[in-house]
Every structure is written in structure tokens, then in C-alpha cells.
Scaffold this active site. Structure first.
Site, short mmCIF file in Angstrom:
data_model
loop_
_atom_site.label_atom_id
_atom_site.label_comp_id
_atom_site.label_asym_id
_atom_site.label_seq_id
_atom_site.Cartn_x
_atom_site.Cartn_y
_atom_site.Cartn_z
N GLY A 210 44.62 89.21 64.37
CA GLY A 210 43.96 90.43 64.88
C GLY A 210 44.78 91.66 64.59
O GLY A 210 45.73 91.62 63.81
N ASN A 211 44.40 92.77 65.21
CA ASN A 211 45.19 93.99 65.09
C ASN A 211 45.18 94.72 66.43
O ASN A 211 44.52 94.28 67.38
CB ASN A 211 44.66 94.87 63.96
CG ASN A 211 43.23 95.33 64.20
OD1 ASN A 211 42.95 96.05 65.14
ND2 ASN A 211 42.31 94.84 63.35
N ARG A 212 45.91 95.81 66.52
CA ARG A 212 46.16 96.43 67.82
C ARG A 212 45.08 97.43 68.26
O ARG A 212 45.24 98.09 69.28
CB ARG A 212 47.54 97.11 67.80
CG ARG A 212 48.66 96.09 67.82
CD ARG A 212 50.00 96.70 67.46
NE ARG A 212 50.23 97.96 68.14
CZ ARG A 212 50.96 98.95 67.68
NH1 ARG A 212 51.52 98.85 66.49
NH2 ARG A 212 51.11 100.06 68.36
N SER A 213 43.98 97.52 67.53
CA SER A 213 42.95 98.49 67.91
C SER A 213 42.38 98.18 69.29
O SER A 213 42.02 97.05 69.59
CB SER A 213 41.82 98.47 66.88
OG SER A 213 40.74 99.22 67.37
N ALA A 276 38.65 98.87 63.35
CA ALA A 276 39.75 98.40 62.50
C ALA A 276 39.36 97.01 62.02
O ALA A 276 39.54 96.01 62.72
CB ALA A 276 41.04 98.36 63.30
#
Ligand code: CTP
Length: 407
Positions: A210-213, A276
Site C-alpha cells: 500500500g501507500n500512505r495516502s 494514490a
């Protein structure tokens, strides 16, 4: 989409047996995108518990002027913030109070403290409904502009038949929609699609890349567009924090987001791709949880579809397509390259390496680049303020296009 989307409805419930039907009205209002605030009288609480309304409405049920959880002066806060106040069901007692301007409890005080339209849905036994005193009160309320949703004939409490049964939810919803009127604002009549949040690409049944969005910037855009009258569809990986008044499509992976965008983008006047989206996903996944005993997994990644590039290639005439660029170096040059390569009308570039910018923060600092070469630099601001600038720029592009067409 209903004109109730994003509108604040105070749902006053009084103590008639039809109070249980107000639960359905509450649910239907929420489904229509309204922000529903239940206000129950003391006798309503004896018919249906406040917990039922709290669970279904947009916020907890209010039951008293005193000890209210939301405000020190709840009746004025509720009355002043309402787009419409609905009394459903309205007993003979509350109808009499509304006529005389008596503020004996939170609901009647709220009705006195509002300038919003008031919709009253009477429900009582035939003998009560036909009383000259009740009819006189109803006529007086109507003459003052209160909308009365006349009761219907049918089965009443205790097995009696006759006139006085609460109007159907359909008729009540229609009356509320008519009372609220068409949305106003500079985005009224426009359909806006916003994507938000980071996608999650599964490795196995429990793990993902995943990502931090946080979805905050996309949600602020959706909320701002709805507040300015747009019909908003929000495709988000964070549905639990989505604003009210928008149509929410919950997705998880880049592939799901791509499918939702393909379905909704062709109809949109404005598409804002704030999500994102993962650029890569694990080539394989499994429905089971990988065990330590299986050994350390080797992740082979494959590219995902570039959703925005696809939307740019298939952009319908007149649509305004907005992208975001998350950069850590050469902000403007990289963003300008994406603007051109993806056939965008605008790109919102942020340097996510700066403190307080982009992912997870309440604030953002951006450069808004337009296809014609114009640029707005926005200093560190709240994400809602950034949303305001982005939407203002959409209108700027639209005005510019109209001017060009006239030349
Ligand atoms: N985007 C998309 N689909 C992807 C990747 C990105 O639609 N698979 C969109 C994002 O929502 C954003 C824009 O493309 O609006 C730019 O995303 P960004 O991550 O900044 O750039 P990329 O095009 O992915 O390029 P790079 O990661 O190399 O900077």
C-alpha cells in the site's frame, strides 16, 4: 441524484405510533445523501428508542435542550444550520404548539429557531384529525408557508380503519425534496467524479502493498464540490471517512478503481484523480495466509494500468480532467510532463518530501498547472482551502473555453 444530497435535514420525531415509520424516512433521507439530524421528543423516545435513529442517521439523536452532546444552545444551532426541518410524525399536540409558537421542548424550540422550510407530516386517529381545532391549526400552519403532507386513509393503530395514517415515505420524501429546492452554488448542475485514498494490492489473504495516502485531499475536494452544488461521485479506498452528501463507491485495488472510473467517468463534467494509485502490484496473490513455514516470499511485481492516462486518452469533449502529481524533486517540470503525457487540463503538484505536505497531513502546499501554461502556487493551507482553489481553477478553465468559443 436527489437534490437532498449534502443538505442538512432536521428530522423531528414526535410520540405517535407512526414514529416507527419515521425510521424508514430517516433511512431514505440518508440514502438520498442528506445529512440527517434526528430530534426526538420525550414521548417519541417511548415509541422508538433514540439508539435506532442514532444508528441510522448521520449523527446521534438529540432529545433534550439540556445536557445535549453537541452544543450549549442546541435548538439555535440545529435551527440555524438546517436546510429543512421535518416533523414526522406530527401529533395533534406538536401541531398545536407549532401554531401557537410554544417552545416546550427541543423540537418545538428548534422549529422556532429556524428560517429553513418546515415540513409537517401529521398522523393520528380519524376523530382527532377531523377535529375543527386540529384542522384550524393545520390551515393556519399552511397559510404561513409550512408544508403539510396530508395523511392518508388506511389501517390505524388498534386495528381501526380511517383517515389519518401517516403519508407514505415516497410522498414525504417528495415533499421534502420540493421544500428544499434545487441546489444552489457555482457547481450546481455539474457532475463531478473524485477519486481518493491509496490503493492496496494484495500479497495474500491478510497482507498488501500500500501507500500512505489518507484520502483527505480527495475527500476535501468531494465535500467542497458537493457544498457548491455539484452531483458528486467519490471513488475511495477510505469509505469510512467519506463526507456526507456524495455518492460513495468503495474500492480497494488499482484494478477495482480502474473499473469504477471506467464506469463513472464518461458521464462526468469534471474528473479529479486525487487517489494514490499503486503503479505496481504483486504478480500473484492467494486467498490463504502465507505461513512463515512457507519460507520468505519473493515478490514479483507487475505494472498496474495508468487509470488517468486511460481517462485522458478517452476524454469526452468538454470534460475537464484533473490529475495530481506526487513528487519529491523537480516538482513543476515533472508535473508539467504528466499534464501533457496524460492529456490533462490541470494538474495539482505537491512536493511530498516537504514537512506538512501531502500524505496523511491536514495541510498541503501545491502548484496548480493548467494546460495553457498558467500556474497558481498555493502556500501551505488546509486541504479544504486547496480544494477551493482547485475548483475555482476548474471554473477558470471553463470560462476560458467559453470565451474561446465565442471568438
Ligand atoms: N495515476 C493513475 N493510475 C496509476 C498511477 C497514477 O491514475 N496507475 C494517477 C494519479 O491518481 C495521479 C496521477 O496519475 O492523479 C499522477 O500520479 P503520480 O503517482 O504522481 O505519477 P505517476 O504517473 O504514477 O508517475 P511516477 O510514479 O513515475 O511519478
Amino acid at each position: 441524484m436527489s437534490n437532498l444530497a449534502g443538505r442538512r435535514v432536521i428530522l423531528g420525531v414526535t410520540g405517535g405510533i407512526a414514529a416507527y415509520k419515521a425510521v424508514e424516512v430517516c433511512r431514505r433521507l440518508v440514502d438520498a445523501g442528506a445529512h440527517v439530524v434526528p430530534v426526538l421528543t420525550e414521548s417519541a423516545c417511548k415509541m422508538v428508542g433514540p439508539a435506532t435513529f442514532s444508528a441510522l442517521a448521520s449523527e446521534r439523536a438529540h432529545t433534550s435542550v439540556f445536557n445535549d452532546h453537541s452544543s450549549a444552545i442546541p435548538h439555535t444551532t440545529l435551527g440555524q444550520s438546517a436546510d429543512v426541518v421535518v416533523v414526522c410524525p406530527a401529533t395533534a399536540r406538536v401541531i398545536s404548539d407549532l401554531r401557537t409558537g410554544r417552545s416546550g421542548d427541543l423540537l418545538t424550540a428548534t422549529v422556532l429557531a429556524t428560517r429553513a422550510p418546515v415540513v409537517v407530516c401529521p398522523a393520528m386517529h380519524t376523530e382527532m384529525w377531523e377535529q375543527p381545532s386540529v384542522q384550524d391549526n393545520i390551515n393556519m400552519l399552511e397559510s404561513r408557508g409550512v408544508v403539510v403532507v396530508a395523511p392518508e386513509s388506511g389501517r390505524l393503530a388498534g386495528g381501526d380503519m380511517g383517515h389519518g395514517r401517516l403519508a407514505s415515505p415516497d410522498r414525504i420524501l417528495e415533499a421534502i425534496e420540493a421544500a428544499v429546492g434545487a441546489p444552489s452554488g457555482d457547481f450546481a448542475g455539474k457532475s463531478v467524479l473524485v477519486t481518493a485514498g491509496g490503493t492496496r494490492e494484495p500479497i495474500d489473504a491478510v497482507r498488501f502493498v500500500g501507500n500512505r495516502s489518507s484520502g483527505k485531499q480527495g475527500h476535501a475536494l468531494a465535500a467542497e464540490a458537493a457544498a457548491r452544488g455539484a452531483d458528486v461521485t467519490l471513488i475511495t479506498t477510505k469509505p469510512e471517512t467519506a463526507p456526507s452528501g456524495v455518492r460513495v463507491v468503495a474500492v480497494d485495488t488499482a484494478q477495482e478503481m480502474a473499473a469504477a472510473c471506467t464506469a463513472h467517468a464518461p458521464e462526468a463534467d469534471v474528473v479529479i484523480m486525487a487517489a494514490a494509485v499503486a503503479d505496481f502490484r504483486p504478480a500473484t496473490t492467494t486467498d490463504r495466509k502465507l505461513k512463515k513455514s512457507d519460507g520468505v516470499p519473493e515478490l514479483v511485481m507487475v505494472p498496474t494500468t495508468d487509470i488517468l492516462a486511460g481517462l485522458g486518452a478517452a476524454k469526452p469533449t468538454g470534460q475537464i480532467l484533473v490529475g495530481f502529481a506526487a513528487e519529491t524533486e523537480d516538482l513543476v517540470a515533472n508535473a508539467a510532463q504528466k499534464l501533457a503525457a496524460k492529456n490533462l487540463d490541470m494538474i495539482v503538484a505537491n512536493d511530498v518530501s516537504k514537512p506538512g505536505v501531502g500524505f496523511e497531513h491536514e495541510t498541503n502546499e501545491v502548484s496548480v498547472l493548467m494546460a495553457g501554461g498558467l500556474r497558481h502556487d498555493v502556500a501551505m493551507s488546509d486541504k479544504r482551502d486547496i480544494a477551493r482553489v482547485v475548483l475555482n481553477t476548474v471554473l477558470e478553465i471553463e470560462t476560458h473555453r467559453q470565451d474561446q468559443e465565442q471568438e
